[in-house]
Enzyme design. Structure first.
Site, PDB file in Angstrom:
ATOM      1  N   THR A 130      76.148  45.211  42.777  1.00  0.00           N
ATOM      2  CA  THR A 130      77.456  44.548  42.896  1.00  0.00           C
ATOM      3  C   THR A 130      77.580  43.376  41.957  1.00  0.00           C
ATOM      4  O   THR A 130      78.654  43.058  41.456  1.00  0.00           O
ATOM      5  CB  THR A 130      77.661  44.092  44.350  1.00  0.00           C
ATOM      6  OG1 THR A 130      77.711  45.246  45.158  1.00  0.00           O
ATOM      7  CG2 THR A 130      78.931  43.299  44.514  1.00  0.00           C
ATOM      8  N   TYR A 178      85.300  48.487  44.958  1.00  0.00           N
ATOM      9  CA  TYR A 178      84.791  48.143  43.628  1.00  0.00           C
ATOM     10  C   TYR A 178      83.710  49.148  43.295  1.00  0.00           C
ATOM     11  O   TYR A 178      83.212  49.878  44.156  1.00  0.00           O
ATOM     12  CB  TYR A 178      84.227  46.722  43.601  1.00  0.00           C
ATOM     13  CG  TYR A 178      82.999  46.544  44.461  1.00  0.00           C
ATOM     14  CD1 TYR A 178      83.115  46.180  45.798  1.00  0.00           C
ATOM     15  CD2 TYR A 178      81.724  46.771  43.955  1.00  0.00           C
ATOM     16  CE1 TYR A 178      81.993  46.034  46.597  1.00  0.00           C
ATOM     17  CE2 TYR A 178      80.590  46.633  44.748  1.00  0.00           C
ATOM     18  CZ  TYR A 178      80.750  46.263  46.069  1.00  0.00           C
ATOM     19  OH  TYR A 178      79.621  46.126  46.871  1.00  0.00           O
ATOM     20  N   SER A 234      72.317  49.967  44.005  1.00  0.00           N
ATOM     21  CA  SER A 234      70.911  50.024  44.445  1.00  0.00           C
ATOM     22  C   SER A 234      70.684  50.996  45.593  1.00  0.00           C
ATOM     23  O   SER A 234      69.549  51.263  45.961  1.00  0.00           O
ATOM     24  CB  SER A 234      70.402  48.637  44.814  1.00  0.00           C
ATOM     25  OG  SER A 234      70.861  48.235  46.090  1.00  0.00           O
ATOM     26  N   GLN A 235      71.775  51.559  46.142  1.00  0.00           N
ATOM     27  CA  GLN A 235      71.574  52.636  47.111  1.00  0.00           C
ATOM     28  C   GLN A 235      70.950  53.853  46.415  1.00  0.00           C
ATOM     29  O   GLN A 235      70.383  54.735  47.060  1.00  0.00           O
ATOM     30  CB  GLN A 235      72.892  53.024  47.792  1.00  0.00           C
ATOM     31  CG  GLN A 235      73.925  53.665  46.903  1.00  0.00           C
ATOM     32  CD  GLN A 235      74.765  52.666  46.108  1.00  0.00           C
ATOM     33  OE1 GLN A 235      74.458  51.481  46.058  1.00  0.00           O
ATOM     34  NE2 GLN A 235      75.823  53.144  45.473  1.00  0.00           N
ATOM     35  N   THR A 267      72.158  44.588  46.337  1.00  0.00           N
ATOM     36  CA  THR A 267      71.517  43.952  47.509  1.00  0.00           C
ATOM     37  C   THR A 267      71.048  44.970  48.534  1.00  0.00           C
ATOM     38  O   THR A 267      70.229  44.662  49.382  1.00  0.00           O
ATOM     39  CB  THR A 267      72.503  42.988  48.186  1.00  0.00           C
ATOM     40  OG1 THR A 267      73.663  43.728  48.595  1.00  0.00           O
ATOM     41  CG2 THR A 267      72.894  41.854  47.251  1.00  0.00           C
ATOM     42  N   ASP A 268      71.553  46.206  48.476  1.00  0.00           N
ATOM     43  CA  ASP A 268      71.203  47.178  49.511  1.00  0.00           C
ATOM     44  C   ASP A 268      69.695  47.454  49.573  1.00  0.00           C
ATOM     45  O   ASP A 268      69.139  47.602  50.650  1.00  0.00           O
ATOM     46  CB  ASP A 268      71.933  48.514  49.286  1.00  0.00           C
ATOM     47  CG  ASP A 268      73.416  48.414  49.613  1.00  0.00           C
ATOM     48  OD1 ASP A 268      74.154  49.375  49.328  1.00  0.00           O
ATOM     49  OD2 ASP A 268      73.830  47.345  50.135  1.00  0.00           O
ATOM     50  N   LYS A 280      67.953  42.226  54.466  1.00  0.00           N
ATOM     51  CA  LYS A 280      69.415  42.107  54.510  1.00  0.00           C
ATOM     52  C   LYS A 280      69.841  42.230  55.973  1.00  0.00           C
ATOM     53  O   LYS A 280      69.540  43.223  56.631  1.00  0.00           O
ATOM     54  CB  LYS A 280      70.061  43.191  53.647  1.00  0.00           C
ATOM     55  CG  LYS A 280      71.559  43.036  53.453  1.00  0.00           C
ATOM     56  CD  LYS A 280      72.098  44.044  52.442  1.00  0.00           C
ATOM     57  CE  LYS A 280      73.577  43.792  52.132  1.00  0.00           C
ATOM     58  NZ  LYS A 280      74.112  44.749  51.116  1.00  0.00           N
ATOM     59  N   GLU A 303      51.702  48.469  73.734  1.00  0.00           N
ATOM     60  CA  GLU A 303      52.356  49.514  74.550  1.00  0.00           C
ATOM     61  C   GLU A 303      51.791  50.896  74.237  1.00  0.00           C
ATOM     62  O   GLU A 303      51.692  51.759  75.099  1.00  0.00           O
ATOM     63  CB  GLU A 303      53.866  49.507  74.264  1.00  0.00           C
ATOM     64  CG  GLU A 303      54.620  48.411  74.998  1.00  0.00           C
ATOM     65  CD  GLU A 303      56.112  48.701  75.023  1.00  0.00           C
ATOM     66  OE1 GLU A 303      56.820  48.042  74.242  1.00  0.00           O
ATOM     67  OE2 GLU A 303      56.531  49.590  75.766  1.00  0.00           O
TER      68      GLU A 303
HETATM   69  N1  DGL Z   1      76.228  49.351  46.033  1.00  0.00           N
HETATM   70  C1  DGL Z   1      75.490  48.307  46.709  1.00  0.00           C
HETATM   71  C2  DGL Z   1      74.235  47.961  45.887  1.00  0.00           C
HETATM   72  O1  DGL Z   1      74.268  48.138  44.675  1.00  0.00           O
HETATM   73  C3  DGL Z   1      76.345  47.115  46.893  1.00  0.00           C
HETATM   74  C4  DGL Z   1      75.669  45.990  47.525  1.00  0.00           C
HETATM   75  C5  DGL Z   1      75.425  44.840  46.553  1.00  0.00           C
HETATM   76  O2  DGL Z   1      74.887  44.997  45.428  1.00  0.00           O
HETATM   77  O3  DGL Z   1      75.730  43.735  46.996  1.00  0.00           O
HETATM   78  O4  DGL Z   1      73.224  47.533  46.478  1.00  0.00           O
END
Ligand code: DGL
Length: 377
Positions: free
Chosen positions: A62, A75, A108-109, A141-142, A214, A333
């Site tokens: 992002t 986006y 990043s997904q 961030t993913d 996250k 457990e």
């Molecule tokens: N498509 C997600 C990624 O690239 C969006 C999240 C982000 O970068 O904040 O991880």
């Protein structure tokens, strides 16, 4: 999770995992004296022409995202280049002498082993050739916490590797990317950042790779370190760490020679569960299984039985938890000794998977050794 010294008897190092205690470090330079209140290089008078050197490796996300013209909130990640990101931060070149490399440009997904190996190889090459004092990786961030954890265990240097991202695209109102990139360069340029492994910096906060996660789908304050708390903070005036770097050596491995890494699947526990996910993982050739268990790494009886059967057939099985904080206690457990399973301790399921992949690719298949390695991170 405190880093513990992992005593390796000679010959036990079949995994070729090594403790970075001078081996592979930039031991030519003693680690910088760690001061919790290192001044921001932008405000220190650099010796004549001796700005710290920071290389920015861009992967997408992002932070490089641009709004879709036909949507108020939509986006697309991975649109802007590394140079675009640098150009959006006035004065960045007064903090450090910058270089930029576009490694990939993906959300990043879609992060994958191939990009990880390219990043790790590039970072080790840059540090081995002394071409930078620190590195910033711009990233979605993913999965930033996964890439940070992977790099934390394959970078053969104590120089800082700082991963930054953003929760809002570059074209959004109050985009957070430029400020996060500036913070990341400040940390990468700070002598006090040495010896702390890979770090994630967003929203003025510095997190270590082992614990950061996250915690919110959209908030700019999404990253937390639930078990250990953040390492420090950044503001326009200074980079501040709450404590000196850990004195314990890092558990590191050679960069794997090829992708894909060994298959390790995560099984997500829930009420009313049967062993289908476990059987699917085994059916797809998983060499390791991580349980994202309920509570203290627990799950339904049919799943416990299937996991134990897999462990007894040589599949590495690690019990982590979907809960999000705390440590999975060994033999509490569930009795790991009887089941043949390993406790992830404080590592979340996604990071447990990565550590298991690194152990497997280095030939570590003894559950007792795997447990010692989980205790060493
Ligand atoms: N498509 C997600 C990624 O690239 C969006 C999240 C982000 O970068 O904040 O991880």
């Amino acid at each position: 999770m405190a880093r513990k010294t992992l005593l390796r008897l000679a010959g036990l190092a079949a995994c070729s995992a090594v403790l970075v205690a001078g081996c592979g470090n930039d031991s030519s330079d003693p680690p910088a004296a760690s001061s919790p209140h290192a001044a921001d290089p932008a405000h220190e008078a650099p010796a004549a022409g001796a700005l710290p050197r920071v290389t920015i490796l861009a992967t997408g996300g992002t932070i490089a995202g641009k709004a879709n013209a036909n949507s108020a909130v939509g986006y697309t990640a991975g649109q802007a280049s590394a140079q675009d990101l640098i150009d959006a931060v006035p004065g960045l070149d007064k903090i450090a002498k910058l270089d930029a490399v576009q490694v990939s440009n993906i959300g990043s997904q879609d992060m994958n082993d191939e990009v990880w190996l390219a990043l790790a190889t590039k970072i080790n090459q840059i540090f081995a050739e002394d071409r930078a004092d620190g590195i910033v990786v711009t990233h979605g961030t993913d999965t930033i916490e996964e890439t940070a954890f992977f790099l934390d265990h394959v970078v053969a240097s104590d120089k800082p590797v700082v991963l930054v991202g953003s929760m809002r695209p570059a074209t959004a109102l109050s985009a957070d990317g430029p400020a996060n990139l500036r913070s990341g360069v400040q940390v990468a340029a700070a002598p006090a950042a040495r010896g702390r492994g890979a770090m994630v910096v967003l929203n003025d906060t510095i997190h270590g790779a082992e614990d950061v996660t996250k915690s919110n789908t959209t908030s700019v304050q999404t990253f937390v370190s639930p078990n250990t708390g953040p390492l420090g903070h950044v503001d326009a005036a200074a980079v501040t760490f709450g404590a000196p770097p850990s004195a314990q050596p890092r558990l590191t491995f050679p960069v794997p020679g090829k992708s894909p890494l060994p298959r390790v699947d995560i099984v997500y526990s829930h009420a009313g569960m049967d062993a289908t996910q476990v059987n699917d993982a085994l059916g797809h050739g998983a060499q390791g299984i991580v349980l994202a268990g309920v509570g203290d790494g627990n799950t339904a009886k049919p799943v416990v039985a299937a996991l134990s059967n897999a462990a007894k057939k040589g599949v590495l099985v690690v019990r982590s938890s979907r809960v999000g904080s705390g440590s999975v206690v060994r033999n509490a457990e569930l009795n790991d000794d009887d089941l043949g399973t390993v406790s992830a301790l404080g590592l979340n399921p996604a990071k447990s998977r990565i550590l298991l992949q690194l152990l497997l690719v280095n030939g570590v298949t003894d559950p007792a050794q795997v447990q010692r390695d989980f205790a060493a991170v």
